[in-house]
Enzyme design. Sequence first.
Site, short mmCIF file in Angstrom:
data_model
loop_
_atom_site.label_atom_id
_atom_site.label_comp_id
_atom_site.label_asym_id
_atom_site.label_seq_id
_atom_site.Cartn_x
_atom_site.Cartn_y
_atom_site.Cartn_z
N SER A 108 0.80 -1.20 0.09
CA SER A 108 -0.03 -0.12 -0.01
C SER A 108 0.98 1.28 0.09
O SER A 108 0.32 2.30 -0.25
CB SER A 108 -0.84 0.06 1.35
OG SER A 108 -0.04 0.05 2.48
N PHE B 15 7.49 3.83 -0.04
CA PHE B 15 8.48 4.53 0.23
C PHE B 15 9.28 4.15 1.48
O PHE B 15 9.29 4.76 2.44
CB PHE B 15 7.96 6.30 0.33
CG PHE B 15 8.93 7.20 0.18
CD1 PHE B 15 10.57 6.84 0.25
CD2 PHE B 15 8.60 8.49 0.18
CE1 PHE B 15 11.22 7.74 0.34
CE2 PHE B 15 9.54 9.56 0.18
CZ PHE B 15 10.72 9.24 0.05
N GLY C 145 -4.72 5.51 -1.63
CA GLY C 145 -6.16 5.72 -1.11
C GLY C 145 -7.17 6.35 -2.05
O GLY C 145 -8.30 6.41 -1.78
N CYS D 156 -10.80 0.95 -1.38
CA CYS D 156 -9.74 1.42 -0.16
C CYS D 156 -10.44 2.48 0.78
O CYS D 156 -11.22 3.41 0.31
CB CYS D 156 -8.68 2.04 -1.13
SG CYS D 156 -7.54 2.78 -0.21
N ASP E 1 -2.27 3.47 -10.36
CA ASP E 1 -2.70 2.33 -10.10
C ASP E 1 -4.09 2.85 -9.01
O ASP E 1 -3.78 3.54 -8.03
CB ASP E 1 -1.69 1.54 -8.96
CG ASP E 1 -2.73 0.36 -8.34
OD1 ASP E 1 -3.53 -0.02 -8.42
OD2 ASP E 1 -1.67 -0.03 -7.00
N ARG F 70 0.98 -6.75 2.50
CA ARG F 70 0.64 -5.54 1.78
C ARG F 70 0.87 -4.20 2.82
O ARG F 70 1.01 -3.25 2.00
CB ARG F 70 -0.73 -5.73 1.14
CG ARG F 70 -0.99 -4.67 0.03
CD ARG F 70 -2.15 -4.72 -0.72
NE ARG F 70 -2.11 -4.00 -1.96
CZ ARG F 70 -2.30 -2.68 -1.92
NH1 ARG F 70 -3.04 -2.55 -0.60
NH2 ARG F 70 -2.49 -2.04 -2.99
#
Length: 501
Positions: free
Chosen positions: A263, A266, A314, A319, A358, A418
């Site tokens: 999800s 970084f 998000g 989501c 995405d 995830r």
Amino acid sequence: MAFYFSEASHTFGEYLLVPGYSSADCVPANVSLATPLVKFKKGEKPKITMNIPMTSAIMQAVSDDKMAIALAKEGGVSFIYGSQSIAEEAAMVARVKTYKSGFVNSDSNIKPTTTLAEILALKDSTGHSTMAVTEDGTPTGKLLGIVTSRDYRVTRMTEDTKAEVFMTPFSKLVHADAHTTLPEANDLIWKHKLNMLPLIDKNQRLRYMVFRKDYTDNKENELEIIDDKKRYIVGAGINTRDYAERVPALLRAGADVLCIDSSEGFSEWQRTTLQYIHETFGEDVKVGAGNVVDRAGFRFLAEAGADFIKVGIGGGSICITRETKGIGRGQATALIDVIKARDEYYEETGVYIPVCSDGGIVHDFHMTLALAMGADFMMLGRYFSRFDESPTDKVRINGTYLKEYWGEGSNRARNWQRYDLGGDKKLSFEEGVDSYVPYAGSLKDNINITLSKLRSTMCNCGALTLPNFRRDAKLTLVSSTSIVEGGSHDVILKDKFSSRD
Ligand code: IMP
């Protein structure tokens, strides 16, 4: 003091394209949607190019082997979901790589002793009326006959009548050797007026079925993407925990490209994963990473060795990350920022890293906008979940056909990897929902409509290729009042009335 971005966060629905000059050759038939899937150096060709800018999401409710085959036939790539055991995921990849177009592995198999009642129940659950009768009831058992709906009459037979009484026995079946080519099989189908030709090995064991109805389908996939051994290209999702075992298993199964499914990308976890894979298996193994929503995130993953980078936090339809955690960024703004970073990186290093938008695509024109803003391709969950080929159940509720669709961060999927930030192997709170989406039919039919809209808009903007489209596109932010003007308005739609008085 905290850092504030100067611009508000926008999404696709707040933008429109302004047409450009279209020359006479700028017609949809001349448009190419070819796009790189993985990074390449200036002047070189990417290892994998897709023929349409679409990938299917790394999700249980979206990407299994059936979806992967259907999408590869149309020119895109599926990423098989990683929230399953390593063996199961590798088996799905292997099924895509061993799939022979037109050669079907029988999914409705019975024994000679199977009753008519059981046959009718099987037909209901698979939707297939042709069933192989094998000695042991397996898809590759010794073939003893075939049952189709022409072999029985429900009104004239009792439910406990056994298949052996009414099946067409092997002695009366036209069949061919397992090594028969597709053109040869099609010739036999036409010559003997068959609906299906079984292919068997030297021990009479069933290997494949070739159906008459697939004949046109087999000839029609001009955009399909295949490897140098003519096998369909397929991707696979991985996580930042078990990559040392999962990656070699997926590569052995034949995966062409991998993607870290997370999800939020970084992170040190992603860098460690990328570095391990490239050091252990070589730079030729291609791995996408993400998701990020700003330039810093892109730069980090680019330097860590990502072969493509996914943007979006998000915005997915299932989501609830923004609601539960308060992180994310409007998809359009995030994409535009990352695209700038991609172009800067290319200028500086001569390495082009494709960017994937995405999640959050609601209407077909959102894809067109994402591509105009510079995305190389999209990853879509909801879009694909609505089709026959998605792995989930089709249900009928209040007269409407729906398909199930659930997030990887929902309790149903429990894909804790995830959302991994170290710590326990469990989901401590949900970041996705379990839902229904309207059933929409076959992937092929829907993709054809979506892509014809895309090609048409590209022509309005004077572009015949995706690089030219993003180079020449003119985009404008729209006010909320002009969004209202965009739909039909101030008229009463006729389908609101059932008949005229
Ligand atoms: P969609 O195309 O709008 O349905 O979004 C699909 C994308 O949502 C996926 O590719 C993932 O990036 C993301 N996603 C999948 N499952 C979840 C979840 O449970 N919570 C948040 N995002 C998710």
